[in-house]
Design a protein around this motif. Structure first.
Motif, PDB file in Angstrom:
ATOM      1  N   PHE A  30      21.569  59.463  44.284  1.00  0.00           N
ATOM      2  CA  PHE A  30      22.021  59.580  42.897  1.00  0.00           C
ATOM      3  C   PHE A  30      23.492  59.999  42.832  1.00  0.00           C
ATOM      4  O   PHE A  30      23.959  60.446  41.789  1.00  0.00           O
ATOM      5  CB  PHE A  30      21.167  60.613  42.144  1.00  0.00           C
ATOM      6  N   ARG A  31      24.233  59.858  43.925  1.00  0.00           N
ATOM      7  CA  ARG A  31      25.639  60.262  43.904  1.00  0.00           C
ATOM      8  C   ARG A  31      26.408  59.418  42.896  1.00  0.00           C
ATOM      9  O   ARG A  31      26.299  58.185  42.892  1.00  0.00           O
ATOM     10  CB  ARG A  31      26.260  60.120  45.296  1.00  0.00           C
ATOM     11  N   GLY A  32      27.145  60.099  42.042  1.00  0.00           N
ATOM     12  CA  GLY A  32      27.939  59.423  41.022  1.00  0.00           C
ATOM     13  C   GLY A  32      27.125  58.941  39.838  1.00  0.00           C
ATOM     14  O   GLY A  32      27.683  58.440  38.860  1.00  0.00           O
ATOM     15  N   ALA A  33      25.806  59.077  39.882  1.00  0.00           N
ATOM     16  CA  ALA A  33      24.958  58.692  38.747  1.00  0.00           C
ATOM     17  C   ALA A  33      25.063  59.745  37.661  1.00  0.00           C
ATOM     18  O   ALA A  33      25.370  60.906  37.921  1.00  0.00           O
ATOM     19  CB  ALA A  33      23.506  58.541  39.196  1.00  0.00           C
ATOM     20  N   GLU A  34      24.793  59.326  36.438  1.00  0.00           N
ATOM     21  CA  GLU A  34      24.849  60.274  35.323  1.00  0.00           C
ATOM     22  C   GLU A  34      23.766  59.949  34.312  1.00  0.00           C
ATOM     23  O   GLU A  34      23.279  58.825  34.243  1.00  0.00           O
ATOM     24  CB  GLU A  34      26.220  60.223  34.647  1.00  0.00           C
ATOM     25  N   GLY A  35      23.390  60.983  33.550  1.00  0.00           N
ATOM     26  CA  GLY A  35      22.453  60.795  32.452  1.00  0.00           C
ATOM     27  C   GLY A  35      20.993  60.772  32.853  1.00  0.00           C
ATOM     28  O   GLY A  35      20.149  60.340  32.078  1.00  0.00           O
ATOM     29  N   TYR A  36      20.662  61.266  34.041  1.00  0.00           N
ATOM     30  CA  TYR A  36      19.263  61.275  34.463  1.00  0.00           C
ATOM     31  C   TYR A  36      18.595  62.595  34.086  1.00  0.00           C
ATOM     32  O   TYR A  36      19.240  63.622  33.954  1.00  0.00           O
ATOM     33  CB  TYR A  36      19.127  61.031  35.962  1.00  0.00           C
ATOM     34  N   ALA A  37      17.271  62.551  33.907  1.00  0.00           N
ATOM     35  CA  ALA A  37      16.458  63.745  33.674  1.00  0.00           C
ATOM     36  C   ALA A  37      15.381  63.754  34.746  1.00  0.00           C
ATOM     37  O   ALA A  37      14.467  62.927  34.736  1.00  0.00           O
ATOM     38  CB  ALA A  37      15.843  63.719  32.282  1.00  0.00           C
ATOM     39  N   ILE A  38      15.521  64.683  35.686  1.00  0.00           N
ATOM     40  CA  ILE A  38      14.594  64.784  36.809  1.00  0.00           C
ATOM     41  C   ILE A  38      14.083  66.209  36.868  1.00  0.00           C
ATOM     42  O   ILE A  38      14.852  67.137  37.096  1.00  0.00           O
ATOM     43  CB  ILE A  38      15.278  64.421  38.149  1.00  0.00           C
ATOM     44  N   ALA A  39      12.786  66.388  36.658  1.00  0.00           N
ATOM     45  CA  ALA A  39      12.191  67.723  36.736  1.00  0.00           C
ATOM     46  C   ALA A  39      11.961  68.081  38.208  1.00  0.00           C
ATOM     47  O   ALA A  39      11.311  67.326  38.937  1.00  0.00           O
ATOM     48  CB  ALA A  39      10.878  67.765  35.961  1.00  0.00           C
ATOM     49  N   LEU A  40      12.517  69.214  38.631  1.00  0.00           N
ATOM     50  CA  LEU A  40      12.406  69.616  40.032  1.00  0.00           C
ATOM     51  C   LEU A  40      10.960  69.760  40.489  1.00  0.00           C
ATOM     52  O   LEU A  40      10.602  69.342  41.582  1.00  0.00           O
ATOM     53  CB  LEU A  40      13.138  70.936  40.256  1.00  0.00           C
ATOM     54  N   ALA A  41      10.110  70.348  39.655  1.00  0.00           N
ATOM     55  CA  ALA A  41       8.730  70.629  40.051  1.00  0.00           C
ATOM     56  C   ALA A  41       7.855  69.378  40.086  1.00  0.00           C
ATOM     57  O   ALA A  41       6.840  69.350  40.774  1.00  0.00           O
ATOM     58  CB  ALA A  41       8.127  71.666  39.100  1.00  0.00           C
ATOM     59  N   ASP A  42       8.232  68.349  39.357  1.00  0.00           N
ATOM     60  CA  ASP A  42       7.377  67.167  39.223  1.00  0.00           C
ATOM     61  C   ASP A  42       7.639  66.069  40.238  1.00  0.00           C
ATOM     62  O   ASP A  42       6.839  65.138  40.356  1.00  0.00           O
ATOM     63  CB  ASP A  42       7.568  66.525  37.832  1.00  0.00           C
ATOM     64  N   ASN A  43       8.759  66.111  40.930  1.00  0.00           N
ATOM     65  CA  ASN A  43       9.173  65.007  41.794  1.00  0.00           C
ATOM     66  C   ASN A  43       9.356  65.462  43.231  1.00  0.00           C
ATOM     67  O   ASN A  43       9.666  66.620  43.489  1.00  0.00           O
ATOM     68  CB  ASN A  43      10.492  64.417  41.279  1.00  0.00           C
ATOM     69  N   GLN A  44       9.195  64.546  44.171  1.00  0.00           N
ATOM     70  CA  GLN A  44       9.479  64.811  45.573  1.00  0.00           C
ATOM     71  C   GLN A  44      10.946  64.456  45.813  1.00  0.00           C
ATOM     72  O   GLN A  44      11.332  63.295  45.647  1.00  0.00           O
ATOM     73  CB  GLN A  44       8.582  63.957  46.462  1.00  0.00           C
ATOM     74  N   LEU A  45      11.745  65.451  46.179  1.00  0.00           N
ATOM     75  CA  LEU A  45      13.193  65.255  46.239  1.00  0.00           C
ATOM     76  C   LEU A  45      13.817  65.541  47.606  1.00  0.00           C
ATOM     77  O   LEU A  45      15.044  65.538  47.716  1.00  0.00           O
ATOM     78  CB  LEU A  45      13.869  66.158  45.194  1.00  0.00           C
ATOM     79  N   LYS A  46      13.012  65.743  48.627  1.00  0.00           N
ATOM     80  CA  LYS A  46      13.579  66.097  49.931  1.00  0.00           C
ATOM     81  C   LYS A  46      14.597  65.055  50.384  1.00  0.00           C
ATOM     82  O   LYS A  46      14.342  63.858  50.364  1.00  0.00           O
ATOM     83  CB  LYS A  46      12.476  66.233  50.973  1.00  0.00           C
ATOM     84  N   ASP A  47      15.766  65.533  50.756  1.00  0.00           N
ATOM     85  CA  ASP A  47      16.874  64.718  51.264  1.00  0.00           C
ATOM     86  C   ASP A  47      17.462  63.744  50.241  1.00  0.00           C
ATOM     87  O   ASP A  47      18.222  62.842  50.606  1.00  0.00           O
ATOM     88  CB  ASP A  47      16.480  63.949  52.534  1.00  0.00           C
ATOM     89  N   ALA A  48      17.108  63.904  48.966  1.00  0.00           N
ATOM     90  CA  ALA A  48      17.763  63.096  47.919  1.00  0.00           C
ATOM     91  C   ALA A  48      19.210  63.553  47.810  1.00  0.00           C
ATOM     92  O   ALA A  48      19.532  64.716  48.063  1.00  0.00           O
ATOM     93  CB  ALA A  48      17.039  63.250  46.589  1.00  0.00           C
ATOM     94  N   ARG A  49      20.103  62.650  47.423  1.00  0.00           N
ATOM     95  CA  ARG A  49      21.537  62.963  47.387  1.00  0.00           C
ATOM     96  C   ARG A  49      22.031  62.903  45.947  1.00  0.00           C
ATOM     97  O   ARG A  49      21.781  61.931  45.231  1.00  0.00           O
ATOM     98  CB  ARG A  49      22.290  61.980  48.262  1.00  0.00           C
ATOM     99  N   PHE A  50      22.754  63.960  45.565  1.00  0.00           N
ATOM    100  CA  PHE A  50      23.311  64.090  44.220  1.00  0.00           C
ATOM    101  C   PHE A  50      24.759  64.516  44.343  1.00  0.00           C
ATOM    102  O   PHE A  50      25.201  64.983  45.386  1.00  0.00           O
ATOM    103  CB  PHE A  50      22.539  65.152  43.420  1.00  0.00           C
TER     104      PHE A  50
END
Length: 195
Positions: free
Chosen positions: A158-178
């Motif tokens: 998600f580097r350089g992406a904007e306008g997203y809504a991602i709930a930390l508790a609801d999604n698997q985010l390991k090693d995702a890039r922001f």
């Protein structure tokens, strides 16, 4: 018993193609150019390895349909539920590639799009629920208040992406890039105060 499908192979359909083609049909390696489908019901159709170029689909309902490996180029899709196009397989991807497409108020729930490249598209108020998006690229994408719930986003970019809504508790985010400063939005809903 389902109706027999009419087979169209290697054909090109333009904006003048009649809507009655979109019932009980199988399209293999077909091209749809400049088609404008508004409030149509597409029923019992398969789109296999088809190409859509400069098409506009708005409030189209797909019933008992399958789309596999479609290539979309400079299309606009408004109010489309894409999850209904996978047929019986939860692992079949409806898209092979997306280039310069706009998705508005669309629902991608239940799709398996791991490793998929969304980086050349724009989204506005779309829903991604229970999607397999591990390793997918949303790099530099304007997501316009699109939400991700119960998704596998491991190693997604998600580097350089904007306008997203991602709930930390609801999604698997390991090693995702922001990237900063948008990554701060991930903290919304946690009760944390940033000063």
């Amino acid at each position: 018993m389902p109706a027999a499908k009419t087979l169209y192979q290697g054909r090109t359909f333009d904006s003048s193609a009649p809507a009655d083609l979109l019932r009980d049909a199988e399209f293999q390696d077909c091209t749809f150019q400049g088609c404008r489908w508004v409030a149509l019901r597409v029923q019992n159709c398969s789109f296999l390895d088809c190409r859509f170029t400069r098409c506009q689909l708005s409030a189209v309902t797909f019933s008992f349909c399958l789309m596999r490996d479609a290539r979309m180029d400079r299309c606009e899709f408004r109010n489309i539920a894409w999850g209904g196009l996978t047929g019986r397989s939860a692992v079949a991807q409806p898209f092979a590639s997306l280039e310069g497409c706009n998705f508005l108020y669309s629902d991608f729930s239940g799709l398996a799009l791991a490793g998929f490249d969304f980086s050349r598209c724009q989204f506005r108020e779309c829903v991604f629920d229970q999607c397999k998006l591990g390793g997918a690229s949303f790099r530099g994408v304007s997501l316009g208040r699109s939400g991700f719930t119960r998704c596998d986003l491991r190693k997604a970019d998600f580097r350089g992406a904007e306008g997203y809504a991602i709930a930390l508790a609801d999604n698997q985010l390991k090693d995702a890039r922001f990237s900063f400063p948008e990554v701060v939005n991930l903290l919304e809903g946690t009760g944390i105060r940033i000063e």
